[in-house]
Every structure is written in C-alpha cells, then in structure tokens.
Write a protein that holds these residues in place. Sequence first.
Motif, PDB file in Angstrom:
ATOM      1  N   TRP A  62      13.991 -76.039  37.819  1.00  0.00           N
ATOM      2  CA  TRP A  62      14.064 -74.803  38.553  1.00  0.00           C
ATOM      3  C   TRP A  62      14.664 -75.069  40.076  1.00  0.00           C
ATOM      4  O   TRP A  62      14.468 -76.254  40.586  1.00  0.00           O
ATOM      5  CB  TRP A  62      12.868 -74.116  38.518  1.00  0.00           C
ATOM      6  N   ASN A  63      15.002 -73.932  40.628  1.00  0.00           N
ATOM      7  CA  ASN A  63      15.507 -73.911  41.945  1.00  0.00           C
ATOM      8  C   ASN A  63      14.759 -73.447  43.089  1.00  0.00           C
ATOM      9  O   ASN A  63      14.262 -72.231  42.889  1.00  0.00           O
ATOM     10  CB  ASN A  63      16.719 -73.356  42.152  1.00  0.00           C
ATOM     11  N   ASP A  64      14.323 -74.040  44.265  1.00  0.00           N
ATOM     12  CA  ASP A  64      13.353 -73.592  45.091  1.00  0.00           C
ATOM     13  C   ASP A  64      14.163 -72.556  45.740  1.00  0.00           C
ATOM     14  O   ASP A  64      15.286 -72.323  45.594  1.00  0.00           O
ATOM     15  CB  ASP A  64      12.677 -74.886  46.041  1.00  0.00           C
ATOM     16  N   ALA A  65      13.526 -72.249  47.044  1.00  0.00           N
ATOM     17  CA  ALA A  65      14.017 -71.164  47.844  1.00  0.00           C
ATOM     18  C   ALA A  65      15.320 -71.637  48.755  1.00  0.00           C
ATOM     19  O   ALA A  65      16.157 -70.539  49.090  1.00  0.00           O
ATOM     20  CB  ALA A  65      12.879 -70.775  48.737  1.00  0.00           C
ATOM     21  N   ASN A  66      15.319 -72.853  48.574  1.00  0.00           N
ATOM     22  CA  ASN A  66      16.602 -73.428  49.272  1.00  0.00           C
ATOM     23  C   ASN A  66      17.792 -73.920  48.396  1.00  0.00           C
ATOM     24  O   ASN A  66      18.597 -74.353  48.645  1.00  0.00           O
ATOM     25  CB  ASN A  66      16.218 -74.505  50.247  1.00  0.00           C
ATOM     26  N   ARG A  67      17.523 -73.512  47.109  1.00  0.00           N
ATOM     27  CA  ARG A  67      18.506 -73.499  46.010  1.00  0.00           C
ATOM     28  C   ARG A  67      18.341 -75.088  45.721  1.00  0.00           C
ATOM     29  O   ARG A  67      19.533 -75.440  44.955  1.00  0.00           O
ATOM     30  CB  ARG A  67      19.703 -73.140  46.257  1.00  0.00           C
ATOM     31  N   SER A  68      17.565 -75.771  46.114  1.00  0.00           N
ATOM     32  CA  SER A  68      17.457 -77.150  45.623  1.00  0.00           C
ATOM     33  C   SER A  68      16.875 -77.488  44.353  1.00  0.00           C
ATOM     34  O   SER A  68      15.565 -76.662  44.251  1.00  0.00           O
ATOM     35  CB  SER A  68      16.724 -78.111  46.716  1.00  0.00           C
ATOM     36  N   ALA A  69      17.302 -78.240  43.332  1.00  0.00           N
ATOM     37  CA  ALA A  69      16.578 -78.405  41.991  1.00  0.00           C
ATOM     38  C   ALA A  69      15.238 -79.298  42.084  1.00  0.00           C
ATOM     39  O   ALA A  69      15.068 -80.308  42.876  1.00  0.00           O
ATOM     40  CB  ALA A  69      17.631 -79.061  41.257  1.00  0.00           C
ATOM     41  N   VAL A  70      14.464 -78.501  41.421  1.00  0.00           N
ATOM     42  CA  VAL A  70      13.183 -79.378  41.378  1.00  0.00           C
ATOM     43  C   VAL A  70      12.753 -79.560  39.720  1.00  0.00           C
ATOM     44  O   VAL A  70      12.780 -78.738  38.999  1.00  0.00           O
ATOM     45  CB  VAL A  70      11.774 -78.478  41.704  1.00  0.00           C
ATOM     46  N   GLU A  71      12.805 -80.846  39.493  1.00  0.00           N
ATOM     47  CA  GLU A  71      13.015 -81.346  38.139  1.00  0.00           C
ATOM     48  C   GLU A  71      11.646 -82.017  37.711  1.00  0.00           C
ATOM     49  O   GLU A  71      10.797 -82.843  38.606  1.00  0.00           O
ATOM     50  CB  GLU A  71      13.888 -82.317  38.060  1.00  0.00           C
ATOM     51  N   SER A  72      11.204 -81.928  36.472  1.00  0.00           N
ATOM     52  CA  SER A  72      10.115 -82.608  35.963  1.00  0.00           C
ATOM     53  C   SER A  72      10.022 -82.891  34.528  1.00  0.00           C
ATOM     54  O   SER A  72      10.867 -82.242  33.800  1.00  0.00           O
ATOM     55  CB  SER A  72       8.718 -81.739  36.314  1.00  0.00           C
ATOM     56  N   MET A  73       9.189 -83.803  33.895  1.00  0.00           N
ATOM     57  CA  MET A  73       8.882 -83.825  32.570  1.00  0.00           C
ATOM     58  C   MET A  73       7.794 -84.434  32.323  1.00  0.00           C
ATOM     59  O   MET A  73       6.853 -83.888  31.499  1.00  0.00           O
ATOM     60  CB  MET A  73      10.092 -85.260  31.973  1.00  0.00           C
ATOM     61  N   SER A  74       7.103 -85.470  32.854  1.00  0.00           N
ATOM     62  CA  SER A  74       5.775 -85.827  32.549  1.00  0.00           C
ATOM     63  C   SER A  74       4.839 -84.744  33.069  1.00  0.00           C
ATOM     64  O   SER A  74       5.045 -83.913  33.982  1.00  0.00           O
ATOM     65  CB  SER A  74       5.458 -87.316  33.239  1.00  0.00           C
ATOM     66  N   TRP A  75       3.506 -85.180  32.902  1.00  0.00           N
ATOM     67  CA  TRP A  75       2.423 -84.293  33.325  1.00  0.00           C
ATOM     68  C   TRP A  75       2.175 -84.153  34.987  1.00  0.00           C
ATOM     69  O   TRP A  75       2.329 -83.511  35.683  1.00  0.00           O
ATOM     70  CB  TRP A  75       0.975 -84.388  32.734  1.00  0.00           C
ATOM     71  N   ALA A  76       2.480 -85.520  35.424  1.00  0.00           N
ATOM     72  CA  ALA A  76       2.313 -85.788  36.866  1.00  0.00           C
ATOM     73  C   ALA A  76       3.491 -84.950  37.666  1.00  0.00           C
ATOM     74  O   ALA A  76       3.216 -84.259  38.542  1.00  0.00           O
ATOM     75  CB  ALA A  76       2.215 -87.376  37.205  1.00  0.00           C
ATOM     76  N   GLN A  77       4.594 -85.212  36.913  1.00  0.00           N
ATOM     77  CA  GLN A  77       5.812 -84.719  37.764  1.00  0.00           C
ATOM     78  C   GLN A  77       5.570 -83.192  37.391  1.00  0.00           C
ATOM     79  O   GLN A  77       5.759 -82.283  38.534  1.00  0.00           O
ATOM     80  CB  GLN A  77       6.841 -84.927  36.995  1.00  0.00           C
ATOM     81  N   THR A  78       5.038 -82.373  36.332  1.00  0.00           N
ATOM     82  CA  THR A  78       5.120 -81.039  36.057  1.00  0.00           C
ATOM     83  C   THR A  78       3.918 -80.561  36.972  1.00  0.00           C
ATOM     84  O   THR A  78       4.136 -79.487  37.443  1.00  0.00           O
ATOM     85  CB  THR A  78       4.769 -80.827  34.611  1.00  0.00           C
ATOM     86  N   ARG A  79       2.801 -81.241  37.269  1.00  0.00           N
ATOM     87  CA  ARG A  79       1.773 -80.722  37.818  1.00  0.00           C
ATOM     88  C   ARG A  79       2.376 -80.569  39.282  1.00  0.00           C
ATOM     89  O   ARG A  79       2.032 -79.536  39.908  1.00  0.00           O
ATOM     90  CB  ARG A  79       0.629 -81.596  38.148  1.00  0.00           C
ATOM     91  N   ARG A  80       3.042 -81.330  39.855  1.00  0.00           N
ATOM     92  CA  ARG A  80       3.735 -81.307  41.077  1.00  0.00           C
ATOM     93  C   ARG A  80       4.500 -80.172  41.416  1.00  0.00           C
ATOM     94  O   ARG A  80       4.508 -79.426  42.277  1.00  0.00           O
ATOM     95  CB  ARG A  80       4.364 -82.629  41.887  1.00  0.00           C
ATOM     96  N   SER A  81       5.616 -79.859  40.398  1.00  0.00           N
ATOM     97  CA  SER A  81       6.424 -78.972  40.263  1.00  0.00           C
ATOM     98  C   SER A  81       5.750 -77.585  40.373  1.00  0.00           C
ATOM     99  O   SER A  81       6.118 -76.637  40.914  1.00  0.00           O
ATOM    100  CB  SER A  81       7.358 -79.242  38.958  1.00  0.00           C
ATOM    101  N   LEU A  82       4.552 -77.276  39.598  1.00  0.00           N
ATOM    102  CA  LEU A  82       4.236 -76.184  39.300  1.00  0.00           C
ATOM    103  C   LEU A  82       3.315 -75.801  40.631  1.00  0.00           C
ATOM    104  O   LEU A  82       3.217 -74.722  40.820  1.00  0.00           O
ATOM    105  CB  LEU A  82       3.427 -76.180  38.419  1.00  0.00           C
ATOM    106  N   GLY A  83       2.876 -76.851  41.316  1.00  0.00           N
ATOM    107  CA  GLY A  83       2.097 -76.701  42.574  1.00  0.00           C
ATOM    108  C   GLY A  83       3.175 -76.141  43.551  1.00  0.00           C
ATOM    109  O   GLY A  83       2.756 -75.092  44.234  1.00  0.00           O
ATOM    110  N   GLN A  84       4.396 -76.623  43.868  1.00  0.00           N
ATOM    111  CA  GLN A  84       5.416 -75.855  44.539  1.00  0.00           C
ATOM    112  C   GLN A  84       5.648 -74.696  44.232  1.00  0.00           C
ATOM    113  O   GLN A  84       5.725 -73.511  45.014  1.00  0.00           O
ATOM    114  CB  GLN A  84       6.706 -76.639  44.455  1.00  0.00           C
TER     115      GLN A  84
END
Length: 493
Positions: A62-84
């Motif tokens: 997904w793209n953050d407010a600055n249009r930078s891509a935030v990518e994830s796949m594992s749970w650790a990555q997904t947890r950080r991504s969803l936190g943002q």
Amino acid sequence: MKREEFLAQPEVEAFIAWLAVNLPARTFKLRFKASNQVPGGLSVDVQGIEQVIEHYRWKASWNDANRSAVESMSWAQTRRSLGQLREWLSSAVNAGDEQQALQACLQVLRWGGVTGAIAFLHRLAEKGALSAYLQKMAGLMALDGDNDLDDLDEHSVQRFDAGLTKIHALLDVSGSPIYDSRVGAAMAMLYSLFRQQWAGRGKPRLRFPSGGARGDQVRNPKAFLHGLPAPQFSSIAYTDWARCQVRLGWIIRALLQRTDWFADQGTMPARCHAFEASLFMLGYDLRCFGLPLAAKPEAVDEDDEGSPDDAVKTGWVPTGHVFGEVLRDYLAFRRSGARDEKAHFVDWLMAKPRDRKPVSRSTALSYCFPFSIQEFDLFQRPLAELERIVAGGEDGLLAALATGTLEPFVLSDERVNVCLVDVLITGNAYANAGTEKERIDYILGAGYAGREGAAKTLMAVGRNVGKHFGLLDARHMPTPLFRQFYQGCSLDA
C-alpha cells in the motif's frame, strides 16, 4: 446483549474452555497454492495455534501519505505495516480530516486486496461524514467497553463487508479482529468440532458466517462429515456481520486472558491480532484440519445469489442477468423518484409494462445480481454517477469502480466481483479458442463452470458486461482497455 452476559452463557464458556485445551495440541496441515499473495506456495504441518503465526503469509503493498510503497508478507512485516496504517487512519479520523481519512481507508482496502467499499467511503467523505461515522462505529464495536450488541442495528450500521471489517478493526484499540471469510471459516470449523464433542444439549447458539473462496478451497464446515453449515456473508445482514466481529473479539480476549498464548506479541490487543492472523491462515482451506470430506468438492453452478448452506463454490457461474437492460431499468426507476431499495426495485421491475411476458419475482431478484456489494454496489449511487455507469465505456467503468483513475483489476481471495471475472474468462476464451465448442471446453477444463449450460451463462454475462464497459469489442475479443485493466491478472495465481 453485553459482554458479560454473552460470555456467561454455558455454551460460550464451554467453547472457550474447549479451545484452551484443544488448540495447543492440534496439528494443522497448511497447504497453500502458489499465488500473488503467497509466492511459492506453502506446505507445512504445525502443531498448536501459536506455531501457525510463524508461517503467516500475505504479500501486500500500500502507499503511505507520501505515496511511498509499504510492503509486507510475514507476520512481523505485516504487524509493522498495519501499525503504520493504524496510526495514519486514527490520526486522520480523530482530527476529522475527511480527505486523509478517506485515503487511509482506501489504502487499508489496497492492503487487504478488496475493493467493494470504495464507493461507500467516497459517498461518506463527500458528505463530510466519514470520520464521524467511523468514530461512532468504533465506540459501538469496542471490546472492553460497556457497549451493547443491540446498538449495532440497522440505524447505526450503514454497511459492512470484507473491506470495512478491516477498517473498523484497525481503528479499534482493544484488539477487534478482522472478520473476513478466512477468519470466519476457521472459527466455524472449530465451533463445529466443539459441538460434535460437547455433551450439552440444544441447538447450536453461536454463528460464525463465512464466504466462498475464489479458488477450490473449502471454507464451510458443512463440506466435512458431520460438519455444521456456516452462514454465508451474502445471506446475512450488515448488522449480523458487525455483531459477529464483536462477539468473536470477546471470545478471543476471554481465551487469551486464561492462557499465555502469544505473550511475546506484547499487549492484549497485539495478542488478539496474532490470534486472528493465525485463524486467517487456518481459514484459507479447512482441509488443513485433516478431516474427511462428506463429498468430493466440485464446481457449483449458481442459480441464485447463494444459499447459506452452500458448502463449496469453486466455479464462476453467475446468476443470469441482462446487464445493460437492467441498468437502464434501474436508471428509469431512480428517475421515477421511487424509494431506492432492492425490494422496491424488484416490485417496479415486476410491474413494468412489457411487450413480452412480465418478469417473475425470482427473475427480478436474479436481475439484481450485479447490484450487490459483492459486485458493483449500485444501490444508493448518486444519480449523476449512475448515469455515467449506464452510459458505459471506460468512464462508466471508472464510475462503477468508484475510482478516479483506472487501477489494474485485483483478484480478491474471496469469490467476489464475479461479473468482472466473467469478462476476464470470456475475453481469454475468445482470444484462445475459435469456436463455441472450444470456448466451452476451455471454461469447463479450467473448472470455471461445471456444465455446458453453465459455461454458456458465464460467457453470456461476460460478453454483456464486457461490451458495456468497452472491455470487449463487437466480436467479444479483448480490447486495449481489457489488457490495461486485467494486466498481469491470472485466475490460477
């Protein structure tokens, strides 16, 4: 009903106790086909619910407010991504910033690979009501408050679907679970197993709705010997879905309070989301429980919008409808000033003067297939937007999808957007086969339909919808717009 009253019910207490004993000891056979979300697939046996999270897979971006891509796949990555995502969404909603709230919501949908709520979110934002609505729902769905399930009624819950469950869960601070078809399927299966072993009497009191997968996975316990059927999302009200999310959250919190599961995740809300993520993995295909099927799963051809008892749906055969004609009928209905509800439109269709035999109620209902939230979500659309949809072409497609620009089509993990998938199948069939028989054989061989008549219905809808939006030309061949819209899209991935 409030939390204490719900949890005090003997069956609920017994179910939570059963989960505490059985989930650590059970072996789960996780078998995922290679897909865009799970590159390379997954084949592993794990024991216990806590071990499942180590194999969490959901490749998303997904793209953050600055249009930078935030990518994830594992749970650790997904947890950080969803936190943002949670921080962006919460700050925008709390500030009443409608445009930022809308953009955050749309990126939640992008992360989840769902699109159905886009038009609804745009409507709320345009009225300046999005933040207020989300704040109100957050209060009604909190897991640690004194809220009552009865307050989640037809007046408070304007809509609920696979996208909004994600938004409401992210906005919540008490651990409310994302309740999608996978999570619902896993809980329905666990409840079915519990009921087979419980010595208590009476009919099952809990309900864990689910929905069909887009592939050949099984997401209804009824497919197994002695399994209880799970109600399907297409057959329940928005209020039921919202209440199910709260009830499941109450169960998860009560279960984790009596165990130390997922203690390494930190706070109770974080532990709740780890448990939910494990359910998400189990619900991909209930065959991971290693139980015998009642019958071999086969492609099911639909004659209606879906039955609560349908155990397996793997085909892409829609309810038959005349897309362009019913769109024009709906526009005339709206211009008549009639109340914009499905029941009133069905009555209007039945009463409309026709040269041929009037349509029956069942036919009128089948014509409403494209109107559902799983398809184009046409009811309640602004009139100007509806006029663009009826006019068709690329602009009509943009209006139908409620997007400002044409984004590539995203195949959901669930069996939704059947009309647009049928356009994809039909376009590929015409591009790769020269005769009607060859096209039918292609569709049957790929498992998109189970019978010749069903394959013809699929192509009839695909041709109708495809030509209306300019995705197929007069010879039903893919157009440049088709290739742009479906770029990189494969039903096998």
